[in-house]
Design an enzyme around this catalytic site. Structure first.
Site, PDB file in Angstrom:
ATOM      1  N   TYR A  53     -26.837  11.221   3.881  1.00 39.25           N
ATOM      2  CA  TYR A  53     -27.288  10.103   4.714  1.00 39.25           C
ATOM      3  C   TYR A  53     -26.476  10.058   6.001  1.00 39.25           C
ATOM      4  O   TYR A  53     -25.355  10.569   6.059  1.00 39.25           O
ATOM      5  CB  TYR A  53     -27.208   8.768   3.954  1.00 39.25           C
ATOM      6  CG  TYR A  53     -25.890   8.446   3.297  1.00 39.25           C
ATOM      7  CD1 TYR A  53     -24.861   7.833   3.995  1.00 39.25           C
ATOM      8  CD2 TYR A  53     -25.684   8.737   1.950  1.00 39.25           C
ATOM      9  CE1 TYR A  53     -23.663   7.520   3.372  1.00 39.25           C
ATOM     10  CE2 TYR A  53     -24.481   8.432   1.327  1.00 39.25           C
ATOM     11  CZ  TYR A  53     -23.469   7.818   2.042  1.00 39.25           C
ATOM     12  OH  TYR A  53     -22.277   7.510   1.426  1.00 39.25           O
ATOM     13  N   GLU A  91       0.843  -1.197   0.000  1.00 43.44           N
ATOM     14  CA  GLU A  91       0.000   0.000   0.000  1.00 43.44           C
ATOM     15  C   GLU A  91       0.881   1.251   0.000  1.00 43.44           C
ATOM     16  O   GLU A  91       1.805   1.346   0.797  1.00 43.44           O
ATOM     17  CB  GLU A  91      -0.914  -0.022   1.241  1.00 43.44           C
ATOM     18  CG  GLU A  91      -1.578   1.293   1.609  1.00 43.44           C
ATOM     19  CD  GLU A  91      -2.462   1.899   0.521  1.00 43.44           C
ATOM     20  OE1 GLU A  91      -3.258   1.161  -0.096  1.00 43.44           O
ATOM     21  OE2 GLU A  91      -2.352   3.121   0.284  1.00 43.44           O
TER      22      GLU A  91
END
Ligand SMILES: Cc1cc2nc3c(=O)[nH]c(=O)nc-3n(C[C@H](O)[C@H](O)[C@H](O)COP(=O)(O)OP(=O)(O)OC[C@H]3O[C@@H](n4cnc5c(N)ncnc54)[C@H](O)[C@@H]3O)c2cc1C
Length: 401
Positions: free
Chosen positions: A219, A36
């Protein structure tokens, strides 16, 4: 069969898809190492939505109780008119999603999902994730694959899974860089602490505000302690495709100047608004070459208008794990079966997401009366079922491979 002692599979990118792939592989006894680029696994991103087709796989991977602690299980989604604020029910989600699709629909902070996936991976093999490792090149030969890292190191694996997102370097190395096309839309993204909004109690529902030339989706996250805001506007003066580029509240307010005060109040309460130019890419017919394959945004990044980005990466990762476990060292067959199971579905998501842009920004939404007729026609129960049923019913755990 794979053995834990064999050369590991390398996954490039420890995002949502890469971590899910690592978890799916480790649980099947296949050795894997993740590289990563970020120096640490941190608090990045904002809200993501995961429908039943994704949550049923996360449950199969043993993550149900961890998710239940921080995800919101919304009761419904509604549509609101950009000017009048009038609302229409889009679909019921809570009980209906469980009853109909056998798994919940959730809203979750990307950082929470990321942390849950990373913890599960590290619990199985603590040394699986190598951080600060940016892939800059990939070479393959008859025996394996070499991944070249930006710091000059090279690492060797039996196979490589490019899960390095929308700007994938694995895709660029193996298939060529390709050129994204700007959609003419910019998305504003922000997270708002619920206690900055009135009495701090957020309804556990998602809302899509629709209007000519722009729309807003919001939301709740984290048990309703946060609200996720995304505002999409047609404008062409910002073309940087980034999850981390910041804008200002003033600029965001200017983009929604004529909009209902509920929307404007939300924008006023955003801590840091992020600005993200929406791009499309031509579909890839093949995702694999030799010992290298791709998953997630690296091979089928979609506009966010079907809210399926994370779910598609999870489905890819899960199915790829099944195929690699089933076909063992015959990676050619494993990759072929994986692509056969995924390319048509993800292409349909890419097309369906683009179609929703015209639907959300339609000029017929300009006034309340036109909107009423338009919504009755476009969001009838039958039309909604046609657009979503095939998404939610798919099960990557049982499709034939
Ligand atoms: C910082 C960030 C914030 C995001 N925020 C949101 C959000 O708020 N809402 C939303 O819906 N979606 C967000 N997304 C996108 C969303 O996670 C994906 O669309 C979806 O989950 C598909 O996942 P993926 O695994 O294909 O890609 P991603 O989840 O994007 O993961 C890709 C990973 O690869 C790593 N990587 C990239 N290049 C290299 C390289 N050369 N070498 C090694 N590693 C590399 C990246 O750092 C990242 O960890 C965000 C993505 C990122 C990277």
């Amino acid at each position: 069969m794979w053995h834990m002692s064999s050369t590991p599979i390398i996954v490039v990118g420890a995002g949502i898809g890469g971590l899910t792939a690592a978890l799916a592989l480790l649980r099947r006894g296949i050795e894997v190492v993740l590289y990563e680029q970020a120096p640490q696994l941190g608090e990045i991103g904002a809200g993501v939505q995961i429908s039943a087709n994704g949550t049923r796989l996360l449950r199969a991977l043993g993550l149900e109780s961890a998710l239940a602690q921080c995800a919101v299980r919304p009761q419904a989604k509604e549509i609101r008119h950009w000017k009048s604020g009038r609302s229409w029910r889009l679909f019921d989600l809570g009980v209906v999603s469980d009853a109909r699709y056998g798994a919940p629909y959730i809203f979750i902070h990307r950082a929470d999902l990321h942390r849950i996936l990373a913890s599960a991976v590290l619990a199985l093999r603590p040394d699986t994730v190598r951080l600060g490792a940016r892939c800059v090149g990939v070479d393959q030969d008859a025996d394996g694959v070499t991944v070249h890292l930006a710091d000059g190191r090279s690492v060797r694996g039996s196979l490589v899974i490019g899960a390095d997102g929308v700007h994938s370097s694995v895709r660029a190395c193996v298939f060529g860089a390709g050129r994204p096309t700007f959609t003419g839309c910019v998305a504003w993204r922000g997270v708002i602490a619920a206690n900055r909004l009135g009495d701090g109690r957020l309804p556990l529902a998602g809302t899509n505000w629709i209007g000519p030339g722009r729309h807003v989706v919001h939301y709740p996250l984290r048990r309703g302690e946060l609200l996720n805001f995304v505002g999409v506007v047609e404008r062409s003066d910002w073309q940087i495709e980034s999850w981390t580029a910041q804008g200002t509240r003033g600029e965001c307010l200017a983009d929604f100047a004529e909009w209902h005060e509920d929307v404007r109040n939300l924008i006023e309460a955003i801590d840091v608004p992020y600005k993200w130019a929406l791009m499309t890419r031509s579909a890839m017919e093949r995702w694999s070459k030799g010992r290298v394959t791709l998953l997630g945004d690296a091979c089928h990044a979609a506009l966010p208008f079907l809210a399926q980005g994370a779910a598609m990466a999870i489905e890819d990762a899960y199915l790829l794990g099944r195929c690699l476990a089933a076909y063992g060292v015959d990676h050619g067959t494993a990759f072929a079966r994986y692509e056969a199971g995924r390319v048509a579905r993800t292409s349909r998501v890419v097309r369906g997401s683009a179609d929703n842009l015209g639907r959300f920004h339609n000029p017929r939404l300009a006034d309340d009366l036109g909107a009423d007729r338009y919504i009755a026609a476009e969001w009838s129960e039958a039309k909604v079922a046609e657009r979503y049923e095939w998404l939610f019913t798919y099960d990557a755990d049982s499709v034939e491979i």
